[in-house]
Design a protein around this motif. Sequence first.
Motif, PDB file in Angstrom:
ATOM      1  N   MET A 100      49.910  18.951 151.087  1.00 51.97           N
ATOM      2  CA  MET A 100      51.112  19.329 150.365  1.00 51.97           C
ATOM      3  C   MET A 100      50.876  20.671 149.666  1.00 51.97           C
ATOM      4  O   MET A 100      49.725  21.089 149.475  1.00 51.97           O
ATOM      5  N   PRO A 101      51.943  21.363 149.266  1.00 55.29           N
ATOM      6  CA  PRO A 101      51.763  22.596 148.504  1.00 55.29           C
ATOM      7  C   PRO A 101      50.946  22.345 147.238  1.00 55.29           C
ATOM      8  O   PRO A 101      51.178  21.367 146.517  1.00 55.29           O
ATOM      9  N   ALA A 102      49.967  23.203 146.989  1.00 54.31           N
ATOM     10  CA  ALA A 102      49.067  23.027 145.846  1.00 54.31           C
ATOM     11  C   ALA A 102      49.810  23.229 144.532  1.00 54.31           C
ATOM     12  O   ALA A 102      50.735  24.036 144.444  1.00 54.31           O
ATOM     13  N   ARG A 103      49.372  22.515 143.493  1.00 52.90           N
ATOM     14  CA  ARG A 103      50.047  22.573 142.196  1.00 52.90           C
ATOM     15  C   ARG A 103      49.125  23.031 141.071  1.00 52.90           C
ATOM     16  O   ARG A 103      49.459  22.879 139.898  1.00 52.90           O
ATOM     17  N   TYR A 104      47.971  23.595 141.389  1.00 51.24           N
ATOM     18  CA  TYR A 104      47.066  24.049 140.339  1.00 51.24           C
ATOM     19  C   TYR A 104      47.653  25.228 139.560  1.00 51.24           C
ATOM     20  O   TYR A 104      47.588  25.268 138.338  1.00 51.24           O
ATOM     21  N   TRP A 105      48.197  26.212 140.280  1.00 49.58           N
ATOM     22  CA  TRP A 105      48.588  27.476 139.669  1.00 49.58           C
ATOM     23  C   TRP A 105      49.937  27.958 140.206  1.00 49.58           C
ATOM     24  O   TRP A 105      50.352  27.553 141.293  1.00 49.58           O
ATOM     25  N   ARG A 106      50.556  28.867 139.425  1.00 51.08           N
ATOM     26  CA  ARG A 106      51.763  29.533 139.919  1.00 51.08           C
ATOM     27  C   ARG A 106      51.387  30.815 140.658  1.00 51.08           C
ATOM     28  O   ARG A 106      52.060  31.213 141.604  1.00 51.08           O
ATOM     29  N   GLY A 164      31.147  38.907 143.391  1.00 52.14           N
ATOM     30  CA  GLY A 164      31.393  40.017 142.486  1.00 52.14           C
ATOM     31  C   GLY A 164      32.855  40.374 142.369  1.00 52.14           C
ATOM     32  O   GLY A 164      33.211  41.542 142.185  1.00 52.14           O
ATOM     33  N   ALA A 165      33.735  39.379 142.478  1.00 49.21           N
ATOM     34  CA  ALA A 165      35.180  39.593 142.430  1.00 49.21           C
ATOM     35  C   ALA A 165      35.732  39.189 141.065  1.00 49.21           C
ATOM     36  O   ALA A 165      35.058  38.522 140.270  1.00 49.21           O
ATOM     37  N   MET A 166      36.957  39.603 140.779  1.00 50.76           N
ATOM     38  CA  MET A 166      37.641  39.253 139.536  1.00 50.76           C
ATOM     39  C   MET A 166      38.971  38.584 139.868  1.00 50.76           C
ATOM     40  O   MET A 166      39.507  38.766 140.960  1.00 50.76           O
ATOM     41  N   ALA A 167      39.493  37.847 138.888  1.00 49.59           N
ATOM     42  CA  ALA A 167      40.759  37.147 139.131  1.00 49.59           C
ATOM     43  C   ALA A 167      41.551  36.991 137.847  1.00 49.59           C
ATOM     44  O   ALA A 167      41.010  37.040 136.733  1.00 49.59           O
ATOM     45  N   MET A 168      42.860  36.793 138.048  1.00 47.55           N
ATOM     46  CA  MET A 168      43.765  36.391 136.970  1.00 47.55           C
ATOM     47  C   MET A 168      44.587  35.209 137.470  1.00 47.55           C
ATOM     48  O   MET A 168      45.134  35.257 138.579  1.00 47.55           O
ATOM     49  N   TRP A 169      44.628  34.154 136.656  1.00 44.40           N
ATOM     50  CA  TRP A 169      45.372  32.950 137.004  1.00 44.40           C
ATOM     51  C   TRP A 169      46.581  32.804 136.080  1.00 44.40           C
ATOM     52  O   TRP A 169      46.499  33.116 134.890  1.00 44.40           O
ATOM     53  N   VAL A 170      47.693  32.288 136.618  1.00 44.95           N
ATOM     54  CA  VAL A 170      48.858  31.939 135.816  1.00 44.95           C
ATOM     55  C   VAL A 170      49.214  30.491 136.129  1.00 44.95           C
ATOM     56  O   VAL A 170      49.419  30.138 137.301  1.00 44.95           O
ATOM     57  N   ASP A 171      49.268  29.630 135.085  1.00 46.75           N
ATOM     58  CA  ASP A 171      49.542  28.217 135.338  1.00 46.75           C
ATOM     59  C   ASP A 171      51.031  27.912 135.198  1.00 46.75           C
ATOM     60  O   ASP A 171      51.860  28.799 134.941  1.00 46.75           O
ATOM     61  N   GLY A 172      51.372  26.643 135.360  1.00 45.73           N
ATOM     62  CA  GLY A 172      52.767  26.234 135.367  1.00 45.73           C
ATOM     63  C   GLY A 172      53.481  26.414 134.047  1.00 45.73           C
ATOM     64  O   GLY A 172      54.711  26.461 134.000  1.00 45.73           O
TER      65      GLY A 172
END
Length: 342
Positions: A277-283, A318-326
């Motif tokens: 199913m479509p993942a629901r961790y993050w937007r 050696g990567a970076m990330a930004m997460w946005v939640d629901g």
Amino acid sequence: MKKRLFAVFLLALLLTGCAAPGTRNAPTVYEATFLTLFDTVTVIKGSAESQTAFAETAQSIHDELQHYHKLFDIYQDYEGLNNLKTVNDMAGIAPVEVDGAIIDLLTDCRSYYDLTGGKVNVAMGSVLKLWHDARNHGLDHPDQAKLPEPEALEQAAAHCSFDAVVIDEGASTVYISDPEVQLDVGAVAKGWAAQRAAENAPRNMLLSVGGNVCATGPKTEDTPWVIGVRDPAGAADSYLHTLYVSGGSYVTSGDYQRAYMVDGELYHHIIDTQTLMPARYWRSVTIVCDDSGLADALSTALFLMGREDGQKLLDQWGAMAMWVDGEGNVYSSPGFEEIIRT
């Protein structure tokens, strides 16, 4: 002689000044927009001695991206070309001799599969096709929108083994040993192609292939590019942040991309390999790293896992990330905030 890109590819060629503050005689930055690559919008920006010189450069980049577009297409045949649709059509029948770029892509995809613990699996085509068909039908007929049947998803999931994809680099062939396994490289193809095109492009160019952004250097030697990260809760032209870009790759995966509604709930295109199913961790998840193909894979993988596990994966590369939640909360890995402009 090649046809001029503005006559063939629905090109919007815009002339804009880019003089840095207090600087005269700065190079002129041109922009080309294409609507025919990877079913998305491709934008190429860069400085040049003239509009004609830029048009020739943009044409060359377009042609390389179009070559990859045809090779990695799983829906359409092209005369005289064996592409991934050909490989899928010959599943369980015979190996297919293919262009070396397909061998290289699938070899990288095997690496992405291993490094993400199977979360990025281009052999999930049978599952993804069920979602693709349901989504397209729902978008065309909103009143009839529905989810794929659970039984059909389970049956398709039984045929998603990457082990069935036999890559013979010496013979330049690909063979799918299970006739029910299908390849779908949508999770990595745009980023992988953008990276190869960027490697062959002049310095100080910015390529955006459906939001997969590659910079071959800053806008000018003294001025970085500025790109926007979309606000997943806002309109298409609203930005959560803008970032300074002087090189490398920037990729965002979001639940607002290729989504449709069923009974008032949004279903996007990033499918969890465990739940189907479509993942629901993050937007949304935005990745910054040196290689766009890897960034594409990481953005998908991190979308399918919690932040702690995602950070471990980032640290390996050696990567970076930004997460946005629901709830609209924003989290960033070490170093990411340093490239935020606004």
